[in-house]
Design an enzyme around this catalytic site. Sequence first.
Site, mmCIF file in Angstrom:
data_model
loop_
_atom_site.group_PDB
_atom_site.id
_atom_site.type_symbol
_atom_site.label_atom_id
_atom_site.label_comp_id
_atom_site.label_asym_id
_atom_site.label_seq_id
_atom_site.Cartn_x
_atom_site.Cartn_y
_atom_site.Cartn_z
ATOM 1 C CG ASP A 103 -6.009 28.150 -17.157
ATOM 2 O OD1 ASP A 103 -5.707 28.269 -18.357
ATOM 3 O OD2 ASP A 103 -7.079 27.651 -16.763
ATOM 4 C CG ASP A 163 -9.471 27.612 -23.514
ATOM 5 O OD1 ASP A 163 -9.707 26.857 -24.473
ATOM 6 O OD2 ASP A 163 -10.327 27.887 -22.665
#
Length: 390
Positions: A103, A163
Amino acid sequence: MNAVTPTAPQPITDAEVKAALDLAVAQIRRNLPAFTYACQNHSSVGNFYPAVENTQWTAGFWPGEIWLAFEHTGDKVFQHAAQIQVQSFLHRIENRIETDHHDMGFLYSPSCIAAWKLVGDEDGRKAAILAADQLIERFQPIGQFIQAWGRKGVAEEYRYIIDCLLNLPLLYWASRETGDAKYHDIALLHARTTLANSVRPDNSTYHTFYMDPVTGAPVRGATKQGYKDDSFWARGQAWGIAGMALSYRYEPIDEYRKTFDRLLDFYLKKLPADLVPYWDLVFSEKDGEPRDSSSASIVACGLLEMADLVEADVAARYRELARRMMKSLSEHHAVKDPAMSNGLVLNGTYSKKSPYNTCRGEGVDECVSWGDYYYMEALTRLSRAWSSYW
Ligand code: GLY
């Protein structure tokens, strides 16, 4: 793209966009004392974010909101606070604190790339390049994807998630900044792998996707945060829509555009009349499940991104749809009274436990930090020609 129902919210007007931004900026200003030297938790608890250390995957969204507040007002108090946050992000990546995951884009684009782009913060640039270096270490040539979580190369962790499309702009940016194509090349390969495997024949998406660590062949789709493996996690679909728009910006091939429309079509068909989805698109009003307002803001940003890349008539349709979503969010979900919440948007869902997933049940029907960020980003995109942090 399906027409929205006649009962759908009206498009938000320019005056309403400005009023919604003013309201959000006032809340951000009120939050500065508590969150200049601390981060917001990923989600609120009873609609109030606790202060936490810079260790979560979500820490970049709050400084992103501060930068958007700076852009809206020009007030240097926001610049000052956001640059203090940049120091914390530099420390985090230099010391690799909780960075063993993919991330890096969510963390470093809205905090540090924004700082570099807006005020030339050299530490922001340095931190973001270090984050890009970390991210490409997770690239798996066998299967050609960036591994989401866990120990690298282990079969039961050998997967990517939809994502991650939002982490890729960090890599495109790093290649532009350094002149080294390696980041960009990995981003393109990962996006192509997502395109090849993550979309189901009915235009819904898999949240996570496993690859074979020996042959690199696709193995199977699964969920982590959706209701179950074959349901339709609302935020996963939203990441897919926004991610296809960003992928199309960086590699304008028809497949991204077509896939954007396919994903959007599925999403719209599953929406309730007010255009704010239940946390999994498998649910409808009769199920009594919570919403995920953050999905609506993410999709609005995806629509506005794609609108900048396509011909005028299609762009106008995307923009109108985004305005309808933002009207619904600003009227019915935005925080109007600081006594009720220190967030910007209510009714997000982070991680809802189901009999079929492994979630712990956090941030259910709460403010969520990316929901607040993307709400502001969408309003900002509607208020000006915005130079993206992504
Ligand atoms: N990227 C994790 C989430 O959307 O909750």
